[in-house]
Every structure is written in C-alpha cells, then in structure tokens.
Design a protein around this motif. Structure first.
Motif, PDB file in Angstrom:
ATOM      1  N   SER A  19      -1.265  14.203  -7.750  1.00 13.95           N
ATOM      2  CA  SER A  19      -2.950  14.974  -6.684  1.00 13.95           C
ATOM      3  C   SER A  19      -2.102  16.632  -6.651  1.00 13.95           C
ATOM      4  N   PRO A  43      -0.120  13.212   4.437  1.00 14.56           N
ATOM      5  CA  PRO A  43      -0.615  11.522   5.341  1.00 14.56           C
ATOM      6  C   PRO A  43      -1.807  12.774   6.024  1.00 14.56           C
ATOM      7  N   ALA A  46      -4.286  14.549   3.152  1.00 14.45           N
ATOM      8  CA  ALA A  46      -4.888  13.805   2.284  1.00 14.45           C
ATOM      9  C   ALA A  46      -6.562  13.016   3.408  1.00 14.45           C
ATOM     10  N   ARG A  47      -5.657  12.661   4.603  1.00 19.63           N
ATOM     11  CA  ARG A  47      -6.907  11.741   5.134  1.00 19.63           C
ATOM     12  C   ARG A  47      -8.611  13.131   5.609  1.00 19.63           C
ATOM     13  N   GLY A  51      -9.999  11.475   1.714  1.00 20.06           N
ATOM     14  CA  GLY A  51      -9.137  10.319   0.953  1.00 20.06           C
ATOM     15  C   GLY A  51      -8.750   8.849   1.206  1.00 20.06           C
ATOM     16  N   GLY A  52      -8.420   7.700  -0.044  1.00 20.36           N
ATOM     17  CA  GLY A  52      -8.457   6.424   0.644  1.00 20.36           C
ATOM     18  C   GLY A  52      -6.977   6.011   0.099  1.00 20.36           C
ATOM     19  N   ARG A  53      -6.381   7.179  -0.657  1.00 19.99           N
ATOM     20  CA  ARG A  53      -4.820   6.982  -0.426  1.00 19.99           C
ATOM     21  C   ARG A  53      -4.143   8.280  -0.544  1.00 19.99           C
ATOM     22  N   VAL A  54      -2.852   8.714   0.193  1.00 22.48           N
ATOM     23  CA  VAL A  54      -1.661   9.491   0.462  1.00 22.48           C
ATOM     24  C   VAL A  54      -1.560  10.052  -0.534  1.00 22.48           C
ATOM     25  N   PRO A  55      -1.157  10.809  -1.564  1.00 24.20           N
ATOM     26  CA  PRO A  55      -0.296  11.201  -2.036  1.00 24.20           C
ATOM     27  C   PRO A  55       1.449  10.521  -1.788  1.00 24.20           C
ATOM     28  N   GLU A  56       1.693  10.259  -2.787  1.00 22.10           N
ATOM     29  CA  GLU A  56       3.213   9.240  -2.553  1.00 22.10           C
ATOM     30  C   GLU A  56       4.035  10.477  -3.416  1.00 22.10           C
ATOM     31  N   ALA A 349      -7.265  14.331  -1.354  1.00 24.42           N
ATOM     32  CA  ALA A 349      -7.423  13.334  -1.142  1.00 24.42           C
ATOM     33  C   ALA A 349      -8.296  12.549  -3.081  1.00 24.42           C
TER      34      ALA A 349
END
Length: 363
Positions: A19, A43, A46-47, A51-56, A349
């Motif tokens: 992302s 984190p 992204a929140r 987004g339902g996911r956080v870039p890792e 996100a």
C-alpha cells in the motif's frame, strides 16, 4: 528492548510495505521526518483511513537480505534524496523511492535521450535506431531504453557504452532471455537500472512503471515505429506529461508500425530525421541552464492532520473515476496539505488508488 535499525534499512522497509508507493513514501517522510517514525505511525494512519487492515512492513531480516543480495550482485541501492540519484527523475511526483543500479552512474550526467519503439520493428527502423543512437552517443548523449526486442535492442547496440537500460524486473533477471548477454554487457560497461527488488520476474503491470522511469530519466523521448496503443506511446505520453520533449520518426502511411509515430507528429511531436534534430530539442540554448536539484523544495507542503469533518468531505468526493488532486482541493475547500493527508490515510487503508497525472480514485 528492540535495537533501532539503521536509516537505510528503515527506508527500504517503508517502500517495500504493501500500500505504500512512491507518492505516499515521499509524503510519509515529509510528515514524520524519518522512515522509522513513519513505520511507527502506519497503524494509526490506516485506522484513520477506515481500513480493516494495517499495512505490514517486511521483517528487518528480509530487507537486510535484499541489501546483501544487491551487494553480492555488484549493484547498489540508490534512494530518492541521495546525491547520486538522477536529478531529472527526482523531479517527478512519483519518482521511485529506491532504485537498484549497476554500472557507471556518470552516464546520468551526459545528455540523456530515450529511444523507444516497436518490438516487431522493421529492419530499416532497427538500422535507423542503431545509427541514431551511435550518432547521439558520439555527440555526448547517453541513450536510455528498456532492453526490449526490436528498437530498444538496436538503440542499446548503437550507443555502445553510452547507454542506460531500465528493466521491468529485478536487476538479476534477464528479459527477454535472448538479451541476457546484452543486459550483462550494459551492467558491466554502461548502466543498468531496476525499480523492482532482485529476483522479481517482470509482469505486465511492471512495464508502465518502467516506462515512466525511461521518460523521467531523459530530456526527451524519440519514438521509432510504434503501433497505436503501444507501450512506446505510453512512454511518449508520460514524457509529455513530465514536460519533456516528445519526438518521433515518420514512417510510411501503409505500415501499421508507423501509425503511432505519424499520429504523434500530427499531434505536435517534433519530426526527427538526424541526431542534430534531437540535440536541437534537448540541449538548452544557454549552456548555463541547469536542471533543478532534487534537494530543492519544489513539492507540496508536508501533509497535515485532518479533522473528521474534513476526512468525510474529501472521501465523499472520491469515486471510481480518477480525479485530479487539485480538483479535490478546490471542491473540498480544504488546504492542500490536509487533502494530501486524507489521501495518504485512505491509501494506507487500501481504499485509494493513484493514477498517472496526479489523479486518484476510490478502490
């Protein structure tokens, strides 16, 4: 307590994070000051973007392995902002955050000219490309191309050691396979550049990204044979959008491979017949004219935090059709820095896609 990683590893982790593209990378560094601080902020950003996911980010061990692999290949990583990073390329809003380079970086300081064209080029066009590249190199130019079959191969051959090859895959992956020896020769005696990590096999989606680098490295782009909707015309369009010279070699109207070039000339591209024609377009009238430095602050202000109301207003203006960021600024009545922050949050996100020409759309 985890020991801090060095800045090079942190920057590489940031750009290799899903992302995060060239635009968001630059904005994150501008906003947080360092790659390590930007990684820590992902984190929360992204929140905010819903987004339902956080870039890792990739593990430190993975990017350190990439660094060792690059070094073992006799190459080096070149980050945006480094003194050796190509000045012309750094002017782009979506300039690659990191390049893998192998060879002679001094070629970037010559007069860079892109020669591109059809993969199934005619024998006459290949001969012309080879001759044009040779003549330009003799006059102090460096020839930039994409190591594809046809015109690209002829241009690299003609330029000899004054050539820069930009490839779509990793720097250790030869494509097409029949150009493996040519790719190695360019890496050893000229300059080879890749945006993708080592080991990456080229995919269709990688070639437009490669084309923007070819255009961005060059003062001008010359197209020699190109069918309508070809990749070479994409490179020419990108060059025009970047404010660079667009040139084309005319062809016979009955040859489909000439239709793209003839259309470019009809639409305002400069007709090219000799190396002198190219140099007349690419070299400044005043030799003292300088390319602006990538260290200069030519970009937008660093992103600023946005309120919930501003987030809702900006997100509500987005849809599946790409829209210019400037238009979002105008219609939202928000500061450009606030709009940039909201777009950054949405991108992290997974809710925003960036397009050429500074346009964005909802995913």
């Amino acid at each position: 307590m985890t020991a801090p990683v060095d800045d090079t590893t942190a920057r590489l982790r940031l750009i290799r994070t899903p992302s995060i593209g060239p635009v968001s990378y630059r904005q994150l560094l501008a906003r947080f000051g360092s790659a390590e601080a930007a990684l820590a902020a992902l984190p929360d950003l992204a929140r905010r973007g819903g987004g339902g996911r956080v870039p890792e980010p990739p593990a430190v061990a993975l990017v350190e392995r990439e660094r060792r692999q690059v070094e073992a290949l006799g190459a080096r990583l070149l980050f945006l902002g480094d003194p050796d990073y190509p000045m012309l390329l750094a002017q782009l809003d979506n300039a690659p955050a990191v390049l893998t380079v192998r060879g002679d970086l001094a070629l970037l300081r010559r007069t860079p000219v892109a020669l591109v064209g059809a993969r199934n080029a005619s024998a006459a066009a290949c001969r012309f490309a080879r001759t044009l590249a040779h003549d330009l190199a003799a006059e102090g130019a460096s020839i930039v191309s994409g190591l594809a079959r046809g015109i690209d191969t002829a241009a690299h051959d003609g330029a000899g050691t004054a050539t820069i090859a930009v490839i779509a895959g990793g720097i250790d992956v030869a494509y097409p396979p029949e150009n493996a020896a040519l790719q190695e020769r360019i890496a050893a005696h000229a300059l080879l550049i890749a945006e993708m990590p080592p080991g990456t096999e080229p995919r269709a989606r990688h070639f437009p990204h490669r084309n923007r680098i070819i255009a961005g490295l060059s003062l001008g782009t010359v197209v020699i044979e190109a069918a309508p909707k070809s990749g070479s015309l994409i490179t020419a369009r990108l060059a025009g959008e970047q404010g660079r010279e667009v040139m084309a070699v005319p062809g016979h109207p009955s040859d489909p491979r000439a239709q793209g070039c003839n259309a470019l000339i009809r639409d305002g591209a400069t007709l090219i017949q000799t190396a002198a024609d190219v140099l007349e377009q690419c070299r400044p009238i005043d030799a003292r004219a300088a390319v602006r430095s990538p260290a200069s602050d030519w970009g937008t202000p660093p992103p600023e935090d946005a309120s919930d109301a501003e987030r809702a207003r900006i997100a509500g203006l987005l849809g599946p059709v790409p829209v210019a960021v400037d238009e979002l600024v105008r219609q939202s009545d928000c500061a450009p820095a606030v709009v940039q922050m909201v777009l950054l949050e949405l991108e992290l996100a997974g809710r925003l896609e960036r397009h050429a020409g500074g346009r964005v759309s909802q995913c």
